[in-house]
Write an enzyme that holds these catalytic residues in place. Structure first.
Site, short mmCIF file in Angstrom:
data_model
loop_
_atom_site.label_atom_id
_atom_site.label_comp_id
_atom_site.label_asym_id
_atom_site.label_seq_id
_atom_site.Cartn_x
_atom_site.Cartn_y
_atom_site.Cartn_z
CB CYS A 41 32.03 37.60 49.54
SG CYS A 41 30.56 38.13 50.40
CB ILE A 179 38.46 48.50 51.99
CG1 ILE A 179 37.76 47.41 51.18
CG2 ILE A 179 39.45 47.89 52.99
CD1 ILE A 179 38.67 46.43 50.49
CG MET A 314 35.59 44.86 41.85
SD MET A 314 37.33 44.75 42.24
CE MET A 314 38.05 44.52 40.62
CG HIS A 317 24.85 43.14 45.97
ND1 HIS A 317 25.76 43.47 46.95
CD2 HIS A 317 24.51 44.31 45.37
CE1 HIS A 317 25.95 44.79 46.94
NE2 HIS A 317 25.21 45.31 45.98
CG HIS A 440 4.70 56.46 63.35
ND1 HIS A 440 5.70 57.39 63.15
CD2 HIS A 440 4.25 56.63 64.62
CE1 HIS A 440 5.84 58.11 64.26
NE2 HIS A 440 4.97 57.67 65.16
P1 FAD Z 1 35.65 36.12 44.77
O1 FAD Z 1 34.76 36.23 45.93
O2 FAD Z 1 36.96 36.82 44.82
O3 FAD Z 1 35.86 34.57 44.51
C1 FAD Z 1 36.73 34.10 43.55
C2 FAD Z 1 37.19 32.72 43.96
O4 FAD Z 1 37.87 32.12 42.87
C3 FAD Z 1 38.17 32.71 45.12
O5 FAD Z 1 37.71 31.86 46.13
C4 FAD Z 1 39.47 32.22 44.50
O6 FAD Z 1 40.24 31.43 45.39
C5 FAD Z 1 38.96 31.38 43.36
N1 FAD Z 1 39.92 31.22 42.26
C6 FAD Z 1 40.60 32.19 41.61
N2 FAD Z 1 41.33 31.69 40.62
C7 FAD Z 1 41.11 30.34 40.63
C8 FAD Z 1 41.57 29.28 39.84
N3 FAD Z 1 42.37 29.48 38.79
N4 FAD Z 1 41.16 28.03 40.14
C9 FAD Z 1 40.31 27.80 41.18
N5 FAD Z 1 39.83 28.79 41.95
C10 FAD Z 1 40.22 30.04 41.68
N6 FAD Z 1 30.97 43.23 48.61
C11 FAD Z 1 29.70 43.46 48.97
O7 FAD Z 1 28.80 43.37 48.13
N7 FAD Z 1 29.37 43.78 50.27
C12 FAD Z 1 30.31 43.91 51.23
O8 FAD Z 1 29.98 44.21 52.37
C13 FAD Z 1 31.66 43.69 50.87
N8 FAD Z 1 32.63 43.79 51.80
C14 FAD Z 1 33.93 43.53 51.44
C15 FAD Z 1 34.92 43.68 52.41
C16 FAD Z 1 36.24 43.44 52.09
C17 FAD Z 1 37.31 43.60 53.15
C18 FAD Z 1 36.58 43.04 50.77
C19 FAD Z 1 38.02 42.74 50.40
C20 FAD Z 1 35.61 42.90 49.79
C21 FAD Z 1 34.27 43.16 50.13
N9 FAD Z 1 33.25 43.07 49.18
C22 FAD Z 1 31.97 43.33 49.53
C23 FAD Z 1 33.53 42.70 47.78
C24 FAD Z 1 33.19 41.22 47.55
O9 FAD Z 1 33.93 40.42 48.43
C25 FAD Z 1 33.50 40.84 46.12
O10 FAD Z 1 32.88 41.74 45.23
C26 FAD Z 1 32.99 39.43 45.82
O11 FAD Z 1 33.60 38.49 46.67
C27 FAD Z 1 33.26 39.06 44.36
O12 FAD Z 1 32.79 37.77 44.13
P2 FAD Z 1 33.44 36.84 42.99
O13 FAD Z 1 32.68 35.58 43.06
O14 FAD Z 1 33.50 37.58 41.72
O15 FAD Z 1 34.95 36.63 43.42
P1 NAD Z 2 37.74 51.77 46.48
O1 NAD Z 2 37.87 51.88 45.01
O2 NAD Z 2 36.41 51.84 47.11
O3 NAD Z 2 38.62 52.92 47.16
C1 NAD Z 2 39.97 53.12 46.88
C2 NAD Z 2 40.32 54.56 47.20
O4 NAD Z 2 41.73 54.71 47.14
C3 NAD Z 2 39.71 55.55 46.20
O5 NAD Z 2 38.96 56.49 46.91
C4 NAD Z 2 40.92 56.14 45.51
O6 NAD Z 2 40.75 57.49 45.14
C5 NAD Z 2 42.01 55.98 46.59
N1 NAD Z 2 43.38 56.00 46.05
C6 NAD Z 2 43.85 55.36 44.95
N2 NAD Z 2 45.17 55.65 44.78
C7 NAD Z 2 45.54 56.48 45.79
C8 NAD Z 2 46.76 57.13 46.16
N3 NAD Z 2 47.88 56.99 45.45
N4 NAD Z 2 46.76 57.90 47.26
C9 NAD Z 2 45.64 58.06 48.01
N5 NAD Z 2 44.46 57.47 47.70
C10 NAD Z 2 44.41 56.69 46.61
O7 NAD Z 2 38.52 50.43 46.86
P2 NAD Z 2 38.63 49.65 48.25
O8 NAD Z 2 38.11 50.47 49.37
O9 NAD Z 2 40.02 49.13 48.30
O10 NAD Z 2 37.65 48.45 48.01
C11 NAD Z 2 37.89 47.50 46.94
C12 NAD Z 2 36.60 46.97 46.41
O11 NAD Z 2 35.97 46.14 47.35
C13 NAD Z 2 35.64 48.08 46.04
O12 NAD Z 2 35.38 47.99 44.66
C14 NAD Z 2 34.41 47.82 46.81
O13 NAD Z 2 33.28 47.86 45.98
C15 NAD Z 2 34.59 46.42 47.39
N6 NAD Z 2 34.11 46.48 48.78
C16 NAD Z 2 32.78 46.64 48.98
C17 NAD Z 2 32.30 46.76 50.26
C18 NAD Z 2 30.83 46.97 50.47
O14 NAD Z 2 30.07 46.72 49.56
N7 NAD Z 2 30.39 47.41 51.64
C19 NAD Z 2 33.15 46.72 51.34
C20 NAD Z 2 34.50 46.57 51.10
C21 NAD Z 2 34.96 46.44 49.80
#
Ligand code: FAD
Ligand code: NAD
Length: 462
Positions: A41, A179, A314, A317, A440
């Site tokens: 995150c 994404i 995923m 929050h 408003h």
């Molecule tokens: P993570 O944040 O993945 O943290 C896991 C941590 O564990 C990592 O730092 C990793 O290095 C560590 N770890 C793993 N294995 C080990 C090990 N064996 N030993 C020690 N450390 C280890 N979610 C939202 O709600 N809002 C958003 O706007 C949003 N935007 C996103 C944008 C992008 C581009 C991406 C990729 C994701 C986004 N997400 C968003 C999703 C969000 O980032 C994840 O849902 C969230 O980070 C999950 O939290 P977590 O604590 O479960 O895992």
């Molecule tokens: P996603 O699950 O949101 O979207 C993946 C998309 O790829 C789906 O619409 C699916 O139908 C499509 N897809 C899968 N296989 C395909 C194929 N062979 N050809 C064409 N399309 C295909 O996943 P994401 O966008 O990679 O995000 C990953 C996770 O990260 C999500 O679970 C999301 O909740 C989290 N995330 C959250 C936020 C946020 O909260 N604003 C921002 C970024 C990421």
């Protein structure tokens, strides 16, 4: 060292669990393999993507709407390097803030990769960490498609898309999920041609389908983004600086599209690599997730798992709430967490947000429901700012008027959805919100009007 609680993973799930544990007086260790805390995150997810979304939106506004407001800007340009550096600073400030919180709460942060030696002991480098309770919060990594191997240069995941050194001419995005739309928007706003290939017939399939439908029209009109829906991507090949994506169109015929970058955004997979789950007597399910019961306990009652590594959306929050829930549970408290009321947001502009049931879900369930919608264009606040796209849609039980779901596409939807969460946690009816005063002029008036619309069609301003 011996602890009351060892948390594996310093993302929003893990570090929040550690904070709550420290508040409750537990001697707590937080183990993170990377040198910065905050997980996906803070480092390569929510925060850096929002920093780039904000920067690119400012550029878009300056180049497209400032003149309408009577503001002249000459020689507008984009310095992508500066934009990325600013994003890096935002990330650095945020991750340092977590370091501060760990120190303040006297949590031992141990840097290194943790793996189970047995059900109560973790190996971290040459250290042995023993704990009465363990929380697994190891998060997720980007998924791949068979036939596609990201090379990190031209065929990239979200991690590389957050640090490109040049603006793509033509960005191909595989996956029209969250994404794909957020990062696709960043580069489309900066002037890249963006083509999204999505397998299902609508965008962001997890949200209410009205949001994806309307957003598709807006992003096409506003940013010229192209959408190939119903296209199943089969592979991608790179030749020099060009990438060709091969897919089957809705009729099953092969098509290909060529661009200079390809972002693979087809979801994320739970991350348990090298964790040695078997040494603790644990296993993953067929999707790589760690199975948990309603208390978030694994098959070993003293080991909990939370966040992206378990079932559910995923979202940062969601991981945070589960971290707090797991700690309070292991302390014998009776915490509350309703997964149905975890909101979901897509940070495009306009933003999309939803909580509760989607309309397609209610239809599938055969539930009797009513809807109330209100368009932002009918609000004075929206006309003043020029943010006239989108709507608020309220779904309520036909007989009792209890709100079942609220879905918003519009300016500040990400913030507006909080009112819906509060209302639904208290099991409000649509009429409850309709009878509450909303300042408003604000965007929140659309919430009240949509609730009025759901209450005997009483919307006032339409
Ligand atoms: P993570 O944040 O993945 O943290 C896991 C941590 O564990 C990592 O730092 C990793 O290095 C560590 N770890 C793993 N294995 C080990 C090990 N064996 N030993 C020690 N450390 C280890 N979610 C939202 O709600 N809002 C958003 O706007 C949003 N935007 C996103 C944008 C992008 C581009 C991406 C990729 C994701 C986004 N997400 C968003 C999703 C969000 O980032 C994840 O849902 C969230 O980070 C999950 O939290 P977590 O604590 O479960 O895992
Ligand atoms: P996603 O699950 O949101 O979207 C993946 C998309 O790829 C789906 O619409 C699916 O139908 C499509 N897809 C899968 N296989 C395909 C194929 N062979 N050809 C064409 N399309 C295909 O996943 P994401 O966008 O990679 O995000 C990953 C996770 O990260 C999500 O679970 C999301 O909740 C989290 N995330 C959250 C936020 C946020 O909260 N604003 C921002 C970024 C990421």
């Amino acid at each position: 060292m011996t602890y009351d609680l060892a948390v594996i993973g310093g993302g929003p799930g893990g570090y929040v669990a550690a904070l709550r544990a420290a508040q409750l007086g537990l001697k707590t260790a937080l183990i993170e393999k990377y040198s910065t805390l905050g997980g996906t995150c803070l480092n390569v997810g929510c925060i850096p993507s929002k920093a780039l979304l904000d920067s690119s939106e400012l550029y878009y506004q300056a180049s497209h709407t400032f003149s309408e407001h009577g503001i002249g800007v000459s020689e507008l340009s984009v310095d992508l390097n500066q934009m990325i550096q600013r994003k890096n600073k935002v990330v650095e400030m945020t991750t340092k803030g977590i370091d501060f919180l760990m120190k303040k709460n006297k949590i031992d942060v141990i840097q290194g990769h943790a793996s189970f030696a047995d059900a109560h002991t973790l190996n971290v480098g040459d250290q042995k960490i023993s704990a009465k309770h363990i929380i697994i919060a190891t998060g997720s990594k980007p998924s791949n498609l068979p036939g596609i191997t990201p090379d990190g240069e031209r065929v990239i995941t979200s991690t590389e898309a957050l640090k490109l050194t040049e603006r793509p001419e033509h960005l191909l995005v595989i996956g029209g999920g969250i994404i794909g739309l957020e990062l696709g928007s960043v580069y489309a706003r900066l002037g890249s041609k963006v083509t999204v290939l999505e397998y299902t017939t609508g965008l962001i399939p997890g949200m209410d389908e009205s949001i994806g439908k309307e957003l598709q029209k807006i992003l096409k009109k506003q940013l010229g983004m192209q959408f190939l829906l119903g296209h199943q991507v089969k592979g991608a090949t790179r030749e020099g600086n060009q990438v060709t994506v091969n897919a089957l169109d809705p009729k099953g015929e092969a098509i290909s599209v060529t661009g200079d970058y390809c972002l693979v955004a087809v979801g994320r997979r739970p991350y348990t690599d090298g964790l040695g789950l078997e040494a603790a007597g644990l296993a993953t399910d067929n999707r790589g997730r760690i199975p948990v019961n309603q208390q978030l306990q694994t098959s070993q009652a003293h080991i909990y798992a939370i966040g992206d590594v378990i079932v559910g959306p995923m979202l940062a929050h969601k991981a945070e709430e589960e971290g707090i829930f797991a700690v309070e549970s292991l302390m014998g408290q009776k915490p509350h967490l309703d997964h149905r009321l975890i909101p979901s947001v897509v940070y495009t502009w306009p933003e999309g947000a939803g909580v509760g049931d989607t309309e397609q879900f209610l239809r599938e369930q055969g539930r009797e429901y009513k809807t109330g919608s209100f368009p932002f264009k009918a609000l004075g606040r929206s006309r003043a700012s020029g943010d006239v796209e989108g709507f608020v849609k309220v779904l309520a039980d036909k007989a009792t008027d209890e709100i079942l779901g609220i879905h918003i596409l519009g300016a500040r939807a990400a913030d507006l959805i909080a009112e819906a969460v509060v209302a639904m946690e208290y099991r409000a009816s649509a009429e409850d919100i309709a009878r509450m005063s909303h300042a408003h002029p604000t965007y929140s008036e659309a919430m009240r009007e949509a609730c009025l619309a759901a209450t005997d069609n009483r919307a006032l301003h339409i």
